[in-house]
Design an enzyme around this catalytic site. Structure first.
Site, mmCIF file in Angstrom:
data_model
loop_
_atom_site.group_PDB
_atom_site.id
_atom_site.type_symbol
_atom_site.label_atom_id
_atom_site.label_comp_id
_atom_site.label_asym_id
_atom_site.label_seq_id
_atom_site.Cartn_x
_atom_site.Cartn_y
_atom_site.Cartn_z
ATOM 1 C CG HIS A 120 -1.988 -1.012 1.219
ATOM 2 N ND1 HIS A 120 -2.872 -1.188 0.179
ATOM 3 C CD2 HIS A 120 -2.298 -1.972 2.143
ATOM 4 C CE1 HIS A 120 -3.684 -2.191 0.459
ATOM 5 N NE2 HIS A 120 -3.353 -2.688 1.637
ATOM 6 C CG ASP A 155 -3.484 -8.390 1.106
ATOM 7 O OD1 ASP A 155 -2.949 -8.992 2.037
ATOM 8 O OD2 ASP A 155 -4.240 -7.409 1.261
ATOM 9 C CG HIS A 157 -6.714 -4.952 2.261
ATOM 10 N ND1 HIS A 157 -6.075 -5.770 3.170
ATOM 11 C CD2 HIS A 157 -7.803 -4.444 2.898
ATOM 12 C CE1 HIS A 157 -6.739 -5.757 4.312
ATOM 13 N NE2 HIS A 157 -7.789 -4.972 4.173
#
Length: 214
Positions: A120, A155, A157
């Protein structure tokens, strides 16, 4: 390393994984190596100088002196300041870059970094428990030798930091399978396909809650 009481990100899971690999004897079927610790300068191949310098100096004791920078770089809540923060970043990032270097040198066919995958982090911003984007830096290392790289992210996300980094290039195809719809980070729509030279080189599989193997 500890993100703080009650924080869902627990680096202790890395040690647990390592202990399972050792106790099941799986380590006997692989080569275990300790990569060279990368320099802060190497991190600026993707991240901004200001951001790296900030991560180097920030500690729980001097946070009050860096109020503006904490806000600017999104450090403080989801991405807290803790003792040994920069060393933690250095260690997990060194594993991913070192692994890529081994692939480039034909010293391995497969490499795994239990502590990596902090996908991220942005160029000058922490996000989603991630400070340094080891995925992006590992891909940049692979691009030294390989014409193109395929990045697959499974993942829960969306792999927003990696997608954003390579959104306008056709040398990296990013593929992300993730939960979508009022869920962090809120990006990764099926219509997000890349830009300019990178058009059709960003592929997103947004999935509803409750997906299983069937």
């Amino acid at each position: 390393y500890h993100y703080g009481q009650g924080h869902p990100m627990k680096p202790h899971r890395v040690r647990m994984t390592h202990n399972l690999v050792v106790n099941y004897g799986l380590y006997k079927k692989m080569d275990v190596f300790r990569p060279r610790l990368i320099s802060p300068t190497a991190m600026t191949r993707f991240h901004s100088d200001d951001y790296i310098n900030f991560l180097k100096v920030i500690t729980p004791d001097n946070m009050s002196d860096y109020t503006r920078q904490l806000q600017r770089f999104n450090v403080g809540e989801d991405c807290p300041v803790f003792d040994g923060l920069f060393e933690f970043c250095q260690l997990y990032t060194s594993g991913s870059i070192g692994g890529s270097a081994r692939l480039n040198d034909d010293n391995a066919d497969v490499v795994i970094n239990w502590s990596g995958g902090l996908h991220h982090a942005k160029k000058a911003e922490a996000s989603g428990f991630c400070y340094i984007n080891d995925c992006v830096l590992a891909i940049l290392e692979l691009l030294k030798k390989h014409e193109r790289v395929l990045y697959i992210d499974i993942d829960i996300h969306h792999g927003d930091g990696v997608e954003e980094a390579f959104y306008s290039t056709n040398r990296v195809m990013t593929v992300s399978f993730h939960k979508f719809g009022e869920y962090f980070p809120g990006t990764g729509d099926v219509l997000d396909i890349g830009y300019a030279d990178g058009k059709n080189y960003a592929i997103n599989f947004p999935l509803n809650d409750g997906m299983d193997d069937e």
